[in-house]
Design a protein around this motif. Sequence first.
Motif, PDB file in Angstrom:
ATOM      1  N   THR A  12       0.798  -1.217   0.000  1.00  7.79           N
ATOM      2  CA  THR A  12       0.000   0.000   0.000  1.00  7.79           C
ATOM      3  C   THR A  12       0.844   1.287   0.000  1.00  7.79           C
ATOM      4  N   THR A  37      -3.992  -3.863  -3.274  1.00  8.55           N
ATOM      5  CA  THR A  37      -3.680  -2.740  -2.404  1.00  8.55           C
ATOM      6  C   THR A  37      -4.927  -2.289  -1.654  1.00  8.55           C
ATOM      7  N   ARG A  38      -4.740  -1.399  -0.678  1.00 11.34           N
ATOM      8  CA  ARG A  38      -5.872  -0.890   0.087  1.00 11.34           C
ATOM      9  C   ARG A  38      -6.710   0.055  -0.778  1.00 11.34           C
ATOM     10  N   PRO A  39      -7.999   0.205  -0.445  1.00 15.36           N
ATOM     11  CA  PRO A  39      -8.867   1.114  -1.229  1.00 15.36           C
ATOM     12  C   PRO A  39      -8.370   2.556  -1.178  1.00 15.36           C
ATOM     13  N   ALA A  41      -8.071   6.316  -0.341  1.00 17.57           N
ATOM     14  CA  ALA A  41      -8.343   6.915   0.971  1.00 17.57           C
ATOM     15  C   ALA A  41      -8.351   8.435   0.854  1.00 17.57           C
ATOM     16  N   SER A  52      -3.489   4.673  -3.409  1.00 13.21           N
ATOM     17  CA  SER A  52      -2.250   4.435  -2.679  1.00 13.21           C
ATOM     18  C   SER A  52      -1.056   4.575  -3.617  1.00 13.21           C
ATOM     19  N   GLU A  67      -9.391  -4.866  -7.014  1.00 11.45           N
ATOM     20  CA  GLU A  67     -10.219  -4.027  -6.149  1.00 11.45           C
ATOM     21  C   GLU A  67     -10.995  -4.853  -5.127  1.00 11.45           C
ATOM     22  N   ASN A  69     -12.127  -7.233  -2.015  1.00 11.50           N
ATOM     23  CA  ASN A  69     -11.754  -7.331  -0.603  1.00 11.50           C
ATOM     24  C   ASN A  69     -11.250  -8.749  -0.326  1.00 11.50           C
ATOM     25  N   TYR A  92       1.261  -4.284   3.284  1.00  8.71           N
ATOM     26  CA  TYR A  92      -0.076  -4.273   2.688  1.00  8.71           C
ATOM     27  C   TYR A  92      -1.095  -3.675   3.653  1.00  8.71           C
ATOM     28  N   GLY A  93      -1.070  -4.098   4.907  1.00  8.48           N
ATOM     29  CA  GLY A  93      -1.960  -3.507   5.899  1.00  8.48           C
ATOM     30  C   GLY A  93      -3.221  -4.295   6.174  1.00  8.48           C
ATOM     31  N   ARG A  94      -3.338  -5.479   5.582  1.00 10.99           N
ATOM     32  CA  ARG A  94      -4.486  -6.347   5.870  1.00 10.99           C
ATOM     33  C   ARG A  94      -3.997  -7.774   6.077  1.00 10.99           C
TER      34      ARG A  94
END
Length: 324
Positions: A12, A37-39, A41, A52, A67, A69, A92-94
């Motif tokens: 991300t 990647t994250r949505p 923001a 990102s 895109e 989840n 990545y963050g998830r």
Amino acid sequence: MNQPLKIVFAGTPITAVPALELLASDPEHFQVVAVLTRPDAPQGRGRKLTPSPVKQFAQERGIAVLESNPAEHDFPEVIRATGATCGAVVAYGRILKQPVLDALDQGWFNLHFSLLPQWRGAAPVQRAIWSGEQVSGATVFQLTRGMDEGPIVAQSTVEIGEHETSGELLDRLAHDGSHLLAAALEAVAEGRANPQPQPQGAYEVAQKITSSDAHIRFDVPAFAADRHIRACTPEPGAWCYLHEQADSEGLLLHVLRAQSAASSEHEPPQSLAAGKLMATKKAVWLGTQTEPLELLEVKAAGKKAMKAADWARGARLSDQAYCD
């Protein structure tokens, strides 16, 4: 000739871009078939939705962006449909659940910015600096269900600079680690990788540092306050309240850079109470439990970042000014 390793890249922030760029620039060994990647923001004062850094890079290079989840039940099928056989993860963050980890035949490999098993978790670079460690590094390991607990494929070490901030160290590790990740993935593709279980034991966990955590204390030794400031720079930003008079309301002041009296070219005051501010023509000093810290760069509320000495001249600090 062996075919390039087909990779899904999950990441991300800007920290992940050097690794993605290196993999995408080596078509002989790697083919990045998609980016996860994250949505988008909200960013800036206008809170405009912004992709990102990893998504921006992927779009510039024409790499497909997923895109979906990863928590959705059909996401493993989305991953398989890319044709990838391996996943690379950098900030990545998830959390990727087991069905997603199982979706790629050769597994998922994470680049983590610490010498695992020490500093598993969200803020390994910040916590290493805050704790006073002199050596850090990067680790490539295979993702498993446990947080940062998978077997290690490769590691590299770096010395932490005496005045280095977490942002500066993270930037170094992001670039050095990109080569470590590429080498590890090449070994995976060629069947040379030999992941080793992480040693068992009690190790520090790198909990995320909040804005509240970044509130600087001055009733500690100067070295501890300095580590705190460096660890929280640039994110979330070390801060304190500036009181211009003994009984005045505190104003937010970010400390972007400081150094110990021993590192300064200016003569420090002989004695300065913890939290007390003192400005000379060329330096700004802030008292701690031990010797004073010299403030080098600050950012007052509503102002731009500037040299501390320039800020102090404009602020016209009284001899009662202090921080807490």
